[in-house]
Design a protein around this motif. Sequence first.
Motif, PDB file in Angstrom:
ATOM      1  N   ASP A 173     131.375  20.022  53.713  1.00 17.44           N
ATOM      2  CA  ASP A 173     132.032  19.463  54.901  1.00 17.44           C
ATOM      3  C   ASP A 173     131.005  19.125  55.972  1.00 17.44           C
ATOM      4  O   ASP A 173     131.120  18.110  56.658  1.00 17.44           O
ATOM      5  N   GLU A 174     130.023  20.032  56.113  1.00 17.24           N
ATOM      6  CA  GLU A 174     128.964  19.831  57.105  1.00 17.24           C
ATOM      7  C   GLU A 174     127.626  20.257  56.521  1.00 17.24           C
ATOM      8  O   GLU A 174     127.565  21.063  55.580  1.00 17.24           O
ATOM      9  N   PHE A 175     126.584  19.742  57.126  1.00 22.21           N
ATOM     10  CA  PHE A 175     125.228  20.073  56.700  1.00 22.21           C
ATOM     11  C   PHE A 175     124.348  19.893  57.926  1.00 22.21           C
ATOM     12  O   PHE A 175     124.388  18.839  58.571  1.00 22.21           O
ATOM     13  N   PHE A 176     123.577  20.926  58.299  1.00 20.79           N
ATOM     14  CA  PHE A 176     122.757  20.773  59.498  1.00 20.79           C
ATOM     15  C   PHE A 176     121.419  21.482  59.374  1.00 20.79           C
ATOM     16  O   PHE A 176     121.214  22.331  58.501  1.00 20.79           O
ATOM     17  N   ILE A 177     120.508  21.071  60.251  1.00 19.17           N
ATOM     18  CA  ILE A 177     119.127  21.566  60.287  1.00 19.17           C
ATOM     19  C   ILE A 177     118.966  22.442  61.524  1.00 19.17           C
ATOM     20  O   ILE A 177     119.554  22.161  62.574  1.00 19.17           O
ATOM     21  N   THR A 178     118.157  23.493  61.419  1.00 16.74           N
ATOM     22  CA  THR A 178     117.876  24.338  62.587  1.00 16.74           C
ATOM     23  C   THR A 178     116.369  24.471  62.801  1.00 16.74           C
ATOM     24  O   THR A 178     115.612  24.610  61.844  1.00 16.74           O
ATOM     25  N   ASN A 179     115.967  24.394  64.043  1.00 15.87           N
ATOM     26  CA  ASN A 179     114.597  24.760  64.443  1.00 15.87           C
ATOM     27  C   ASN A 179     114.600  25.149  65.903  1.00 15.87           C
ATOM     28  O   ASN A 179     115.552  24.847  66.636  1.00 15.87           O
ATOM     29  N   VAL A 180     113.558  25.821  66.344  1.00 12.39           N
ATOM     30  CA  VAL A 180     113.509  26.386  67.690  1.00 12.39           C
ATOM     31  C   VAL A 180     113.509  25.317  68.780  1.00 12.39           C
ATOM     32  O   VAL A 180     114.073  25.517  69.850  1.00 12.39           O
ATOM     33  N   ILE A 181     112.889  24.176  68.515  1.00  6.64           N
ATOM     34  CA  ILE A 181     112.793  23.151  69.551  1.00  6.64           C
ATOM     35  C   ILE A 181     114.113  22.408  69.738  1.00  6.64           C
ATOM     36  O   ILE A 181     114.575  22.212  70.864  1.00  6.64           O
ATOM     37  N   GLN A 182     114.758  22.001  68.655  1.00 11.16           N
ATOM     38  CA  GLN A 182     115.980  21.198  68.750  1.00 11.16           C
ATOM     39  C   GLN A 182     117.263  22.004  68.656  1.00 11.16           C
ATOM     40  O   GLN A 182     118.331  21.508  69.008  1.00 11.16           O
ATOM     41  N   GLY A 183     117.188  23.226  68.189  1.00 16.50           N
ATOM     42  CA  GLY A 183     118.394  24.031  68.013  1.00 16.50           C
ATOM     43  C   GLY A 183     119.069  23.689  66.706  1.00 16.50           C
ATOM     44  O   GLY A 183     118.582  24.022  65.633  1.00 16.50           O
TER      45      GLY A 183
ATOM     46  N   LEU B 222     112.303  18.721  56.463  1.00 17.39           N
ATOM     47  CA  LEU B 222     110.885  18.574  56.803  1.00 17.39           C
ATOM     48  C   LEU B 222     110.501  19.409  58.013  1.00 17.39           C
ATOM     49  O   LEU B 222     109.359  19.852  58.124  1.00 17.39           O
ATOM     50  N   ASN B 223     111.451  19.632  58.925  1.00 17.84           N
ATOM     51  CA  ASN B 223     111.113  20.316  60.175  1.00 17.84           C
ATOM     52  C   ASN B 223     112.076  21.445  60.519  1.00 17.84           C
ATOM     53  O   ASN B 223     112.278  21.764  61.687  1.00 17.84           O
ATOM     54  N   GLY B 224     112.669  22.053  59.496  1.00 15.97           N
ATOM     55  CA  GLY B 224     113.555  23.165  59.819  1.00 15.97           C
ATOM     56  C   GLY B 224     114.339  23.657  58.618  1.00 15.97           C
ATOM     57  O   GLY B 224     114.320  23.068  57.534  1.00 15.97           O
ATOM     58  N   ASN B 225     115.054  24.757  58.817  1.00 17.56           N
ATOM     59  CA  ASN B 225     115.918  25.320  57.785  1.00 17.56           C
ATOM     60  C   ASN B 225     117.223  24.531  57.710  1.00 17.56           C
ATOM     61  O   ASN B 225     117.551  23.781  58.623  1.00 17.56           O
TER      62      ASN B 225
END
Length: 278
Positions: A237-247, A181-184
């Motif tokens: 194994d892993e899954f993560f979200i990226t955005n400028v505010i949270q990294g 919803l808020n990032g790649n």
Amino acid sequence: MVNFNGNLSENTTLITVENRGLKYGDSLFETLRIVANKILFWEDHYFRLMESMRILRMEIPMNFTMEFLEEEILKTIKANELTNARVRCTIFRGNGGLYLPTSNEVEYIISANELNSPFYLLSEATYEVDLYKDFYINKGLLSTLKTNNKIINVLGSVYAKENDLDNCLLVNEDKSVVEALNGNVFLVKGNTIKTPPITDGCLKGILRMQLIEILEKLPNYELKEESISPFEIQKADEFFITNVIQGIVPITKYRKKQFTTEVARDLLAKLNMRIRLG
């Protein structure tokens, strides 16, 4: 203090009912992270904004140089007595017309809020996500732009709250996972890291670009820009979200699947180092 077309004001009711961003979503925005009075990744933000304005056939003012907009943003930060801030720069077509605008000239609003930490920190909290399938992201150029047309993100956020989720994954008409919803999003399986290609309809994220540049220089990881199916998430194994505010925001749970966070931690350290050296 809000910057409206270069004028600083405490008045936060600056737009009228004729505002095209309000009426038709005829608007773009950039969310910026300011650390020690420096705009992180400013060149990438600026060129994305200019490219988006051209695609939406907005008239780019002659004075909209990188230096001019940077000065306007920093002026707003100073007026709010901030050194670390989250800034939203909104560009919208000027008032007038129905669907067809009477002019392609633009106006802008810059607003700022305090940022808690100057560096990206990795959260240790549980972070659970699931698919949001009520509506789809359309593959195509418009979906890659950061416009004010974010109703799917709004509805997905409501769904997440109603189901005690921290976030949702958006899918396109091919049922491929496009973004959060808020990032790649990035998926890790062994030494391979995948992120959906822009052609799947994901936002052309600034942090996505930064992370791709970092990964391309690391021989111990193989980066692939390929479509991600929901079935692959169960095997990751892993899954993560990226955005400028949270990294980088590690996802710890998807349905019954639990994820580790080692790669996210490693990449976040490299991202912070890139910022310090930059």
